[in-house]
Design an enzyme around this catalytic site. Sequence first.
Site, PDB file in Angstrom:
ATOM      1  N   SER A  63      -7.284   2.025  -3.593  1.00  0.00           N
ATOM      2  CA  SER A  63      -5.968   2.394  -3.081  1.00  0.00           C
ATOM      3  C   SER A  63      -5.074   2.974  -4.153  1.00  0.00           C
ATOM      4  O   SER A  63      -4.109   3.660  -3.839  1.00  0.00           O
ATOM      5  CB  SER A  63      -5.255   1.133  -2.591  1.00  0.00           C
ATOM      6  OG  SER A  63      -5.594   0.859  -1.297  1.00  0.00           O
ATOM      7  N   ASP A  66     -22.967   9.091 -10.300  1.00  0.00           N
ATOM      8  CA  ASP A  66     -23.505   7.800  -9.861  1.00  0.00           C
ATOM      9  C   ASP A  66     -22.695   7.295  -8.676  1.00  0.00           C
ATOM     10  O   ASP A  66     -21.552   7.713  -8.485  1.00  0.00           O
ATOM     11  CB  ASP A  66     -23.499   6.791 -11.020  1.00  0.00           C
ATOM     12  CG  ASP A  66     -22.099   6.578 -11.573  1.00  0.00           C
ATOM     13  OD1 ASP A  66     -21.269   5.990 -10.859  1.00  0.00           O
ATOM     14  OD2 ASP A  66     -21.822   7.029 -12.706  1.00  0.00           O
ATOM     15  N   ASP A 100       1.097   4.037  -3.006  1.00  0.00           N
ATOM     16  CA  ASP A 100       0.664   5.421  -2.768  1.00  0.00           C
ATOM     17  C   ASP A 100       1.771   6.404  -3.113  1.00  0.00           C
ATOM     18  O   ASP A 100       1.557   7.398  -3.814  1.00  0.00           O
ATOM     19  CB  ASP A 100       0.275   5.608  -1.295  1.00  0.00           C
ATOM     20  CG  ASP A 100      -0.951   4.794  -0.906  1.00  0.00           C
ATOM     21  OD1 ASP A 100      -1.528   4.136  -1.800  1.00  0.00           O
ATOM     22  OD2 ASP A 100      -1.314   4.796   0.280  1.00  0.00           O
ATOM     23  N   GLU A 158       0.837  -1.202   0.000  1.00  0.00           N
ATOM     24  CA  GLU A 158       0.000   0.000   0.000  1.00  0.00           C
ATOM     25  C   GLU A 158       0.876   1.258   0.000  1.00  0.00           C
ATOM     26  O   GLU A 158       0.674   2.177  -0.790  1.00  0.00           O
ATOM     27  CB  GLU A 158      -0.892  -0.018   1.248  1.00  0.00           C
ATOM     28  CG  GLU A 158      -1.738   1.212   1.427  1.00  0.00           C
ATOM     29  CD  GLU A 158      -2.839   1.294   0.375  1.00  0.00           C
ATOM     30  OE1 GLU A 158      -3.801   0.528   0.490  1.00  0.00           O
ATOM     31  OE2 GLU A 158      -2.718   2.110  -0.538  1.00  0.00           O
TER      32      GLU A 158
END
Length: 593
Positions: free
Chosen positions: A512, A575, A297, A293
């Site tokens: 993510s 939406d 990022d 992660e």
Amino acid sequence: MLASAPYLLAVLGIAFAAPQSAPKIKERVHAPRDWINVGAAPTNHVVPLRIALPQSNFQELERHLYEISDPDHARYGDHLTKEEVEELVAPHPDSVHAVNEWLAGHGIPEGDCVRSPAKDWITVHVPVAKAEAMLDTKFHVWKHAKDEDSVVRTTSYSLPEHMHAHIELIQPTTLFNRITGHRATFRFSGAQEEAPAATSGTITANGQEVDASCNTTITVSCLKQLYNAVDYVPAATKKNSIALTGYLNQSANFADLQQFYADQVPAAVNSTFNVTFINGGVNNQTLSAAGAEADLDVQFALGIAFPTPGTFYTTGGSPPFIPDIDTPDDDNEPYTAWLDFVLAQKTLPQTISTSYGDDEQTVPESFAKRVCAGFAQLGARGVSLLFSSGDGGVGDGDPDPETQTCQTNDGRNVTKFIPGFPASCPFVTAVGGTIHIPEVAVDFSGGGFSNYFARPLYQEFAVTEFLTKQLPKGTYEGLFNPAGRAIPDVSGQADNFRIFFRGRAGLIGGTSASSPSFAGFVSLLNDARLSHGLPPLGFLNPLLYTRGVSAFNDITSGNAPGCGTPGFNATVGWDPITGLGTPDFGKLKDIVL
Ligand SMILES: *[C@@H]1O[C@H](CO)[C@@H](O)[C@H](O)[C@H]1NC(C)=O
Ligand SMILES: *[C@@H]1O[C@H](CO)[C@@H](O)[C@H](O)[C@H]1NC(C)=O
Ligand SMILES: *[C@@H]1O[C@H](CO)[C@@H](O)[C@H](O)[C@H]1NC(C)=O
Ligand SMILES: *[C@@H]1O[C@H](CO)[C@@H](O)[C@H](O)[C@H]1NC(C)=O
Ligand SMILES: *[C@@H]1O[C@H](CO)[C@@H](O)[C@H](O)[C@H]1NC(C)=O
Ligand SMILES: *[C@@H]1O[C@H](CO)[C@@H](O)[C@H](O)[C@H]1NC(C)=O
Ligand SMILES: *[C@@H]1O[C@H](CO)[C@@H](O)[C@H](O)[C@H]1NC(C)=O
């Protein structure tokens, strides 16, 4: 006479320290599914009680926030200073006084109280036995069925009736949430170690020419092509900066970043980012300790925003811990640890992305609202906050349909869609996901409607259009709250991202991926504003839902199943799976200058 004198003094002493009223339940919750009570908490275990005093002027802060975030208001961009924000969230002196008396009455001296700069939070470390007396409750050790994480918690706590007006909440008491990386859908593939297939031709999408390889492998260059930012050169790198948050012991690896840069952003080779450690956060540079992660990022946000300076905030404080020894409980809710830290800083990065979240219903409502109020404070100071919307469609994010539960946690076990928090906080920008070229909604994109937060005015028109014109009448009635804050706000590519992780290239996906890359483009917009002498964008949503609408690529096909349903569809207009759509940086830049 002699005998009664000391007695009288004692009575006076107690009365002086804390005027008493009967304890009354302040909050009661049902422990979320999967948490098992395994017995009484050790009485000498130390609990870091965080006491929230009501922010007496929060409505005023909110009014300022909406004025300075509204591009049609005279005050647009006129962000507040740290001191101005603190003044607005400071508790009423009566509350400060009442809480001081209550603490003193429990023998807690001022010297043991740690106060936030605005004095709206007080932290005291007390043994379980004392916390039980203060809160008229019993703490237990709870174990999580899936991974044995343990926490010391209670399902209800009380305060003297006269204190209810002066204390908004106290945690960790009823907080059973588990912050999770939006990583459930990360599919790391060793098959993609070689460089992406040599570009053979281009595809036209979003009105842009895009390398054909981008349909299967997303790179920084793909995103700049697809979102119309190829020629932009950042110029305000002395003022502008971008940050990523890391939790759960995730380390962002410098060597992985260098390999990524060599592969995708050669000009950035040898540049790096700052690491800010909060509450015992880690950033272990051993290659095998890199977090997927964190690597994702940092690589995509910084790769897009380069040469804008970057910061990685690594925040500690999460289970597991061993609750049978008298070490302090370190599982403070990590968002508050992070908020405490950043709110105390004089200067802040203008753009911050977070790819973590929880099922909204596992966060007590009072706590979610207070954390959300903290995000509002950052918005008022001119920070744009992006959060990934989750990876479970309308479901709870559990990738395994067998164990996916879409039942309420209120003791009734009613079937309901499960929105994610903090994405559901109206003061942040929630980022959903798309895939492929031409872009369609990705089938895991988290979306839906909050059960805690009402629909904010800025999305009234867009969401009403969806509910009345796009969603067939009666669809999913009872499964979601049509009056709630709707997510996501926007979206971006969310799968097949090529990153370097522990020294190897691979593909990875999830919202993510879309949140930090969307943040990269927001950072470039902030760069454009700052280089024209304008203030940064701050809280984005009021801009995005008005002038911004025409600067998004509307995504109109795809759906994200969950809870045994096909979920919502991507449709014309906003939406609850792709929001307003994916960004056209060129158009957005024209709008914000
Ligand atoms: C991109 O890939 C998707 C899924 O395989 C496919 O449907 C689409 O036609 C491809 N786009 C182009 C332009 O080939
Ligand atoms: C990066 O640093 C190395 C070692 O100092 C140097 O050889 C190389 O030219 C640098 N590369 C760039 C793109 O600055
Ligand atoms: C890191 O922090 C230092 C000191 O605050 C600052 O001078 C530098 O520009 C920062 N670098 C990046 C990449 O953010
Ligand atoms: C860093 O990670 C490595 C590999 O997991 C581990 O062996 C080492 O002890 C860690 N270092 C620290 C300081 O935690
Ligand atoms: C944190 O990561 C390090 C590797 O960097 C590992 O050694 C350690 O056990 C991890 N701690 C927790 C609490 O997961
Ligand atoms: C709700 O579900 C929980 C966990 O599966 C179960 O323990 C409880 O008995 C259920 N309650 C009702 C009212 O069905
Ligand atoms: C999604 O679109 C399909 C095909 O048009 C339609 O049958 C279905 O009812 C739609 N579902 C929702 C929730 O709008």
